[in-house]
Scaffold this motif. Structure first.
Motif, PDB file in Angstrom:
ATOM      1  N   SER A   6      37.061  35.432  48.770  1.00 55.86           N
ATOM      2  CA  SER A   6      35.683  35.794  48.405  1.00 55.86           C
ATOM      3  C   SER A   6      35.514  37.304  48.202  1.00 55.86           C
ATOM      4  O   SER A   6      34.515  37.734  47.615  1.00 55.86           O
ATOM      5  CB  SER A   6      34.725  35.305  49.502  1.00 55.86           C
ATOM      6  OG  SER A   6      35.087  35.930  50.717  1.00 55.86           O
ATOM      7  N   CYS A   7      36.444  38.106  48.675  1.00 55.33           N
ATOM      8  CA  CYS A   7      36.293  39.566  48.516  1.00 55.33           C
ATOM      9  C   CYS A   7      37.040  40.100  47.292  1.00 55.33           C
ATOM     10  O   CYS A   7      36.923  41.286  46.978  1.00 55.33           O
ATOM     11  CB  CYS A   7      36.781  40.286  49.770  1.00 55.33           C
ATOM     12  SG  CYS A   7      35.807  39.901  51.237  1.00 55.33           S
ATOM     13  N   PHE A  24      27.341  45.011  48.325  1.00 59.68           N
ATOM     14  CA  PHE A  24      27.692  43.590  48.495  1.00 59.68           C
ATOM     15  C   PHE A  24      27.881  43.222  49.954  1.00 59.68           C
ATOM     16  O   PHE A  24      28.501  42.201  50.264  1.00 59.68           O
ATOM     17  CB  PHE A  24      29.008  43.277  47.759  1.00 59.68           C
ATOM     18  CG  PHE A  24      29.150  43.959  46.432  1.00 59.68           C
ATOM     19  CD1 PHE A  24      28.401  43.549  45.345  1.00 59.68           C
ATOM     20  CD2 PHE A  24      30.037  45.028  46.281  1.00 59.68           C
ATOM     21  CE1 PHE A  24      28.540  44.184  44.118  1.00 59.68           C
ATOM     22  CE2 PHE A  24      30.176  45.654  45.075  1.00 59.68           C
ATOM     23  CZ  PHE A  24      29.426  45.250  43.974  1.00 59.68           C
ATOM     24  N   LYS A  49      26.428  41.902  52.444  1.00 62.48           N
ATOM     25  CA  LYS A  49      26.166  40.572  53.030  1.00 62.48           C
ATOM     26  C   LYS A  49      27.119  39.496  52.481  1.00 62.48           C
ATOM     27  O   LYS A  49      27.282  38.451  53.084  1.00 62.48           O
ATOM     28  CB  LYS A  49      24.696  40.178  52.855  1.00 62.48           C
ATOM     29  CG  LYS A  49      24.213  40.065  51.447  1.00 62.48           C
ATOM     30  CD  LYS A  49      22.788  39.556  51.442  1.00 62.48           C
ATOM     31  CE  LYS A  49      22.185  39.293  50.082  1.00 62.48           C
ATOM     32  NZ  LYS A  49      22.883  39.660  48.902  1.00 62.48           N
ATOM     33  N   ASP A  50      27.757  39.774  51.330  1.00 66.90           N
ATOM     34  CA  ASP A  50      28.686  38.781  50.762  1.00 66.90           C
ATOM     35  C   ASP A  50      30.130  39.000  51.207  1.00 66.90           C
ATOM     36  O   ASP A  50      31.020  38.231  50.841  1.00 66.90           O
ATOM     37  CB  ASP A  50      28.644  38.850  49.217  1.00 66.90           C
ATOM     38  CG  ASP A  50      27.252  38.559  48.697  1.00 66.90           C
ATOM     39  OD1 ASP A  50      26.629  37.636  49.245  1.00 66.90           O
ATOM     40  OD2 ASP A  50      26.792  39.275  47.793  1.00 66.90           O
TER      41      ASP A  50
END
Ligand code: HAM
Length: 439
Positions: free
Chosen positions: A233-234, A207, A209-210
């Motif tokens: 977001s994590c 993940f 890039k996110d």
């Protein structure tokens, strides 16, 4: 000289007024004002009691240490090393640091002075200011005060991990802070932690890039800190991340089991939290944090650091410890409406009437102080009302009154504020008469 010329000359001679700007403490640092000392004294008393019960000896280390002590001890990839150290270069070219924490310093002192020779393990405690260039917010300062308990040397026995938790728990409960929430995890050791770290890296790479910017850096340098990310977001990646407790080797599993068994034997409630990693890289095996139910932010944190001695240039020496933030404790006491202890009453206040008595008053107070009798006074005030108001505020038992006649007769009036009875006594009998009445 013409008027105009004279004005011009005066203007030239006028000293430049200083800028009217009130100087303040640096951002994130604070004064501890007299009104707050009562809380600090209360904490200090409990620390002395906890250290006494659990047999910790006090150690003091300098506020300034070599930068490399923390760079090697705390480790790369941590916020403290990357962003928060106050580093200064001396004229001689040394890089010194305002200590961001106490454990590395205590271990340095243990090695430098061969404290292990005095007996094993060494149980040490300290208290003092720590400096971290963080973003100031509630409960987070750039200068905070920490109390720490460390057990260094001997065996890496789970018993010591629990003794640290017990000392911290005692301290918090002595300050009437409860219910406590104790979160525990194990960070593994040199054998199993690298395997887990790799597994975590492999999982997160999918993940990459996110991830938030901080996590992308953590992924390379310090993957365990990925589990500490607060970024919204994590969170989904964190929730499904591999569990370190499933990766512990046999020895670490046995150690953790030992800690938990002691806690159960002592009927201490705890909760396992496999995402607790702490912000310092010196930990192995046990890590813990202590919270007060309903309040945000850990009051205390710590764990085992069996490789720290080696990281800072010594041989392997086992160690375990924990630190408590004093500001956070005091804030928690205030939020929980825990009353500060009542200020100690001053049993005697001296009141003077007139100028002659003012001079004699200082001498009278010194006579009493030499006999260890504390005396309150407002000698700078002329008004009798203001001086009696102080006696009330100090909750005095006795007031000593010195007027012109008493100065002349070498005497003093002793008035008992409870009974209202007053008596004139000779100055050379004053101490004896006061002691009699205070008894
Ligand atoms: P720490 O978790 O970084 O651990 O700090 C210990 C405690 O100090 C925290 O739980 C918190 O109450 C307080 N604290 C930390 N940073 C701040 C801040 N910026 N403002 C206010 N309070 C703060 C250590 O420092 C380790 N040396 C603890 C330890 C001892 N581990 C083993 N032995």
């Amino acid at each position: 000289m013409s008027k105009k010329k004279r004005e011009k000359k005066v203007k030239r001679l006028k000293i430049k007024k200083p800028k009217r700007e009130l100087l303040r403490t640096p951002k994130g640092m604070h004064d501890i004002l007299p009104a707050d000392q009562i809380w600090w004294d209360r904490v200090h008393d409990s620390v002395i009691r906890a250290a006494g019960f659990y047999r910790f000896n006090r150690i003091e280390t300098p506020i300034l240490e070599s930068a490399s002590l923390f760079e090697r001890g705390i480790g790369q990839g941590t916020d403290i090393i990357e962003k928060e150290m106050y580093i200064l270069k001396t004229k001689g070219g040394d890089a010194l640091v305002l200590r961001p924490e106490g454990t590395a310093s205590v271990m340095r002192a243990y090695l430098q002075h061969s404290l292990g020779r005095l007996g094993q393990p060494q149980k040490l405690y300290y208290s003092g200011p720590m400096f971290r260039h963080e973003n100031p917010q509630a409960g987070r300062y750039r200068q905070h005060h920490q109390l720490g308990f460390e057990i260094i040397g001997g065996q890496n026995d789970p018993l010591y991990d629990v003794q640290i938790i017990l000392a911290l728990k005692y301290l918090l409960e002595d300050l009437k802070l409860k219910p406590l929430v104790i979160k525990i995890n194990s960070m593994g050791c040199r054998v199993c932690q690298p395997l887990y770290r790799r597994q975590l890296q492999n999982y997160y790479r999918r993940f990459e890039k996110d991830l938030c910017e901080d996590c992308r850096r953590r992924l390379q340098i310090n993957p365990l800190r990925l589990l500490d990310c607060k970024n919204e977001s994590c969170q989904q990646f964190k929730n499904e991340a591999p569990n370190i407790l499933n990766k512990l080797c046999v020895v670490c599993t046995r150690h953790l089991k030992g800690v938990l068994e002691y806690l159960e034997e002592l009927e201490i409630n705890y909760s396992m939290n496999n995402q607790l990693t702490r912000g310092l890289t010196y930990y192995d095996r046990t890590v813990f944090e202590i919270f007060i139910d309903g309040l945000a932010g850990a009051l205390a944190g710590g764990g085992r650091y069996d490789y720290l001695a080696e990281m800072i240039g010594g041989r392997i020496v086992p160690g375990v410890g924990g630190g408590i933030g004093v500001e956070r404790i005091i804030e928690a006491m205030k939020i929980k409406a825990i009353e500060p202890p009542a200020r100690k009453a001053t049993p005697i206040v001296l009141i003077r009437i007139g100028e002659a008595a003012k001079k004699r008053a200082l001498k009278t107070i010194e006579i009493l102080r030499q006999k260890n009798i504390a005396v309150g006074e407002a000698l700078g005030k002329e008004s009798l009302k203001a001086q009696f108001a102080l006696a009330n505020k100090e909750k005095a038992r006795l007031v000593l009154i010195l007027g012109q006649q008493e100065v002349y007769e070498n005497s003093v009036i002793i008035r008992d504020l409870k009974t209202g009875i007053q008596e004139t006594v000779a100055t050379n009998k004053m101490v004896e008469e006061i002691k009699k009445r205070l008894r």
